[in-house]
Scaffold this active site. Structure first.
Site, PDB file in Angstrom:
ATOM      1  N   HIS A  85       0.877  -1.219   0.125  1.00 36.58           N
ATOM      2  CA  HIS A  85       0.019   0.083   0.096  1.00 36.58           C
ATOM      3  C   HIS A  85       0.795   1.133  -0.045  1.00 36.58           C
ATOM      4  O   HIS A  85       0.217   2.373   0.057  1.00 36.58           O
ATOM      5  CB  HIS A  85      -0.857   0.053   1.301  1.00 36.58           C
ATOM      6  CG  HIS A  85      -2.145  -0.812   0.986  1.00 36.58           C
ATOM      7  ND1 HIS A  85      -3.294  -0.389   0.478  1.00 36.58           N
ATOM      8  CD2 HIS A  85      -2.401  -2.134   1.467  1.00 36.58           C
ATOM      9  CE1 HIS A  85      -4.025  -1.147   0.441  1.00 36.58           C
ATOM     10  NE2 HIS A  85      -3.338  -2.529   0.988  1.00 36.58           N
TER      11      HIS A  85
ATOM     12  N   ARG B  99      -6.310  11.738   5.771  1.00 39.94           N
ATOM     13  CA  ARG B  99      -5.355  12.000   6.917  1.00 39.94           C
ATOM     14  C   ARG B  99      -4.224  13.104   6.745  1.00 39.94           C
ATOM     15  O   ARG B  99      -3.997  13.385   5.423  1.00 39.94           O
ATOM     16  CB  ARG B  99      -4.669  10.737   7.014  1.00 39.94           C
ATOM     17  CG  ARG B  99      -5.390   9.588   7.864  1.00 39.94           C
ATOM     18  CD  ARG B  99      -6.143  10.113   9.055  1.00 39.94           C
ATOM     19  NE  ARG B  99      -5.057  10.160  10.017  1.00 39.94           N
ATOM     20  CZ  ARG B  99      -4.540   9.282  10.899  1.00 39.94           C
ATOM     21  NH1 ARG B  99      -5.200   8.153  11.225  1.00 39.94           N
ATOM     22  NH2 ARG B  99      -3.788   9.460  11.879  1.00 39.94           N
TER      23      ARG B  99
ATOM     24  N   LYS C 144     -14.215   8.785  -4.507  1.00 34.72           N
ATOM     25  CA  LYS C 144     -15.504   9.196  -3.948  1.00 34.72           C
ATOM     26  C   LYS C 144     -16.273  10.562  -4.591  1.00 34.72           C
ATOM     27  O   LYS C 144     -17.270  10.705  -4.739  1.00 34.72           O
ATOM     28  CB  LYS C 144     -15.354   9.069  -2.439  1.00 34.72           C
ATOM     29  CG  LYS C 144     -15.098   8.003  -1.795  1.00 34.72           C
ATOM     30  CD  LYS C 144     -14.843   8.211  -0.242  1.00 34.72           C
ATOM     31  CE  LYS C 144     -13.862   6.986   0.232  1.00 34.72           C
ATOM     32  NZ  LYS C 144     -13.127   7.314   1.549  1.00 34.72           N
TER      33      LYS C 144
END
Ligand SMILES: *Cc1c(COP(=O)(O)O)cnc(C)c1O
Length: 789
Positions: A329, A517, A628
């Site tokens: 990731h 974040r 999104k």
């Protein structure tokens, strides 16, 4: 359906002796949750039986950022609207569930991805179950006080949790050196959409082995028993709040080994019930996906368990290798897990011993392949007393995958390049995705209805590629409808922000949003600098046609990450300045919303005009926030990085705002010797903006010149002993970014043209469904069954 209401009535009566309308929100949550669990029990059992009869896969993840369960479960069961109506008849507003905490057992993108994948697997009928940790405290809640982040413990279970079933009967034990604890599973149902399939997320909770009779003890016994109980429970007490940074602590290693061991014992027990001690079918029937390196202890643990069954190391290793696959990731050095051998030896010595056997086996294999000594040294799993988890996972697995095209290329030619040279067939790309159930259907019913009208059915809920049909109907009328919906969502967000954060914003302004974040590589500081640049230009009368813009930030900083916390304070200082300056307050508004989480995200992504995705090129593995926003018709204002690249490919680069250095530019700059100080000194506008960190414009608690803002300034201009100046290329990208932002602002004034771009984004967002991603995993990595839609 009426079934649910009957069940709810009975549950309310038996649990609380109350009528539905008399329940408190948490009581209603618990009783309705229990009623739903009753309703799905048969389908759940049938799905479990089916999965047990075929090849199946497991998603091992230290994080699952599930968000609120109630609305989503009712939605996927297709009964949300009916329940809403029936509750309304009783005088109950379904929005009372807004009081229920999110299940925040994750930090950010990685944990949310795990949640989207479970959702998609359930809907796509992939036999995939999740395994993770039931943290008592999830990610901290964030308050903003005087512009600073304050952390509060997330006691998410305080009103109990109807979605998890405790399965005491399936508890196992896990041993560390000098400590053995009980792992108790809690099962959460993962409900598919337009299918009867239901998958399972099994979360483990650590407890003491013994049930103590404290009264029977003398003082010493008592103290020892309390100690034992606390030591056990501490293992799953709290989620580590770091995103993209590993922490080499004993407790974290214990968490990882704890859930890996418990999950593997669970899988083994089920396997043995079918096949007894013949393990020749194990790798044929089971696939385990390791979500980043956090669950990589699973590899040596599986070897250990198989050896306990009488197998020799080589046989056991072969099975483990064929069972596990690894998803990387990140390329950030500070996030690549490396454990101290001493620490591992002290906590899980048997596992460390097996890792050493695996490390030796690798070296032998490389020698046999004729690999050079130099390359062999670079590939050591245990090197200089350090265990490299990504290397272990790459060696001892079937496949390794990156999470966006660019990211996978960077793995192949940089981070894991030696591995790619030796084992090229192991490398795959699986571009991330998001579930359109939660991120469109549930959070944007108005847009969902428009799409259903245009597509001709709501089958896009299970086949997002159908969105491409929208490409044929982007006319003036549809654009107007879209713009009207967007405006409505902007009004709703304004109301929500007013309620949650007490700030008023103007729904007629552009909503330019960066939520994720807080991390230096994501470059919220670049956004902040661009706002200051625009602020000064407006004050100097240089931007006469500026369309009023609201800049919305939301981000949690890891509590120990000082620079990230300084950036939060800096953004709040900017808000204070521009929101109150009579020259700018009607043109610029800056809001830092507190406690950004999944539920807040559901309200934010639907209302955005611009989606800020500003990571330094090469550093954001994929991003899912970007998807999104795209799905809800926001245009990406971002770098050529991660999945932004594929978003631009799908929707056309002319329909996004892509700016700044690309990976090859960054490489060139590094080679040439990047000198941010030179750029800063040569450009008075940049200098003025960056110097607001130190020139008294802002206050970081009276520490002017020595506080956290000065530290940021110094890191940008001079660098530190551990990092060169402006490691993330803010100063290089700032002018390019500002010009792109101003261009987007100009374009927005043409509402038709801008709305058209938004619709083109929606029409081409089909690829970014996690349904597509999960079916790719099922086909190319797990080789399990899946639904044909
Ligand atoms: C989607 C999501 C993320 C990931 O956002 P990125 O922009 O991809 O980093 C993080 N946190 C929450 C709450 C999310 O919903």
């Amino acid at each position: 359906m009426s079934n649910i209401m009957e069940k709810l009535e009975l549950t309310a009566q038996s649990m609380y002796c109350k009528k539905i309308e008399e329940l408190t929100p948490s009581e209603l949550h618990l009783s309705l949750g229990k009623a739903v669990m009753g309703e799905i029990a048969d389908n759940w059992a049938a799905s479990k039986a089916k999965h047990n009869s075929e090849r199946r896969a497991y998603y091992f993840s230290a994080e699952f950022l599930m968000g609120r369960m109630m609305y989503n479960n009712l939605y996927c069961l297709g009964i949300l609207d009916d329940v809403k109506k029936m509750l309304k008849k009783k005088g109950v507003d379904i929005n009372v569930f807004e009081d229920i905490d999110d299940a925040a057992l994750g930090n950010g993108g990685l944990g949310r991805l795990a949640a989207c994948y479970l959702d998609s697997a359930a809907t796509m009928e992939v036999p995939l179950d999740g395994y993770g940790i039931r943290y008592k405290y999830g990610l901290f809640k964030q308050l903003i006080k005087d512009g600073y982040q304050v952390e509060v413990a997330d006691d998410w279970q305080r009103f109990d949790d109807p979605w998890c079933l405790r399965r005491e009967d399936e508890a196992v034990t896990v041993s560390f050196k000098g400590q053995t604890v009980k792992a108790v599973p809690y099962d959460m149902a993962v409900i598919g959409c337009k299918t009867t399939n239901i998958n399972t997320l099994r979360l483990w909770q650590a407890e003491a082995i013994n049930e103590f009779d404290f009264q029977a003890f003398n003082n010493t016994e008592y103290n020892r028993a309390v100690q034992e109980k606390n030591d056990a429970e501490n293992i799953t007490k709290v989620l580590y709040p770091n995103d993209n940074k590993y922490e080499g602590k004993v407790l974290r290693l214990k968490q990882q080994y704890f859930f890996c061991s418990a999950s593997l014992q669970d899988i083994m027990r089920r396997y043995k019930a079918k096949h007894g001690n013949d393990f020749s079918f194990f790798a044929k029937e089971n696939a385990i996906q390791l979500n980043d390196t956090h669950p990589v202890c699973s590899i040596p643990e599986l070897v250990r368990l198989l050896m306990n069954e009488g197998m020799n190391f080589d046989e056991a290793f072969e099975i483990a290798r064929k069972t596990c696959a690894y998803t990387n990731h990140t390329v950030l050095g500070e996030a690549l897990e490396k454990w101290h051998a001493d620490l591992m030896m002290q906590v899980i010595p048997e596992i460390y011993h097996i890792i050493c056997l695996i490390a030796n086996k690798l070296q032998e294999e490389l020698t046999a392949k004729g690999i050079s000594e130099d390359m062999k040294a670079k590939m050591r799993i245990v090197d200089a007393n350090t265990v490299h988890m990504a290397r272990l996972a790459t060696y001892a697995g079937t496949y390794v995958n990156g999470v966006a095209k660019l990211h996978t290329e960077i793995l192949k030619d940089d981070v894991l390049k030696e591995w790619y040279q030796v084992y090229p067939e192991r490398f795959q790309n699986k571009t991330n995705g998001i579930t359109q159930r939660r991120w469109l259907g549930l959070c944007n019913p108005e847009l969902a209805a428009l799409i259903t009208e245009k597509v001709g059915s709501d089958n896009w809920l299970i086949d997002l590629s159908l969105l491409s049909k929208l490409n044929d109907c982007i006319d003036a009328k549809t654009i107007t409808k879209f713009n009207t919906i967007k405006k409505k969502k902007k009004v709703q967000l304004a109301e929500y922000i007013k309620k949650m954060d007490g700030v008023e914003i103007n729904p007629d302004s552009i909503y330019d949003i960066q939520v994720k974040r807080l991390h230096e590589y994501k470059r919220q500081l670049l956004n902040a600098f661009s706002i200051m640049t625009i602020y000064f230009r407006i004050k100097e009368g240089k931007l006469p046609n500026w369309t009023p813009t609201t800049f919305i930030f939301g981000a949690k900083a890891a509590p120990g990450y000082a620079r990230a916390k300084a950036i939060i304070k800096y953004i709040n200082e900017i808000a204070d300045l521009v929101n109150n300056d009579p020259d700018t307050k009607d043109k610029l508004k800056v809001v830092f919303i507190s406690n950004y989480n999944v539920s807040y995200a559901e309200k934010i992504v639907v209302a955005a005009d611009l989606s800020e995705q500003t990571s330094t090129a090469g550093l954001e593995a994929s991003g899912t926030g970007n998807m999104k926003f795209m799905l809800n018709g926001a245009l990406t204002l971002g770098t050529y990085d991660g999945a932004n690249i594929e978003i631009a490919e799908c929707a056309g680069e002319e329909n996004e705002y892509i700016f700044g250095a690309r990976v090859e530019d960054i490489e060139r700059l590094k080679k040439e010797g990047y000198d941010p100080k030179k750029l800063y000194e040569a450009n008075p506008e940049i200098k003025k903006v960056v110097d607001t960190l130190i020139d008294g414009t802002f206050d970081d608690d009276g520490a002017q010149g020595e506080g956290s803002f000065a530290e940021l300034h110094n890191a940008l201009i001079n660098g530190t002993s551990w990092q060169e100046a402006d490691h993330y290329f803010h100063i290089y990208d700032l002018p390019l970014y500002v010009e792109t932002k101003i261009r987007a602002n100009k374009d927005y004034a043409n509402r038709k043209e801008f709305g058209k771009k938004c619709l083109i984004n929606i029409a081409n967002a089909g690829k970014f469904s996690s349904d597509r991603a999960i079916v790719e995993y099922a086909k190319d990595i797990w080789h399990t069954s899946y639904r044909k839609v």
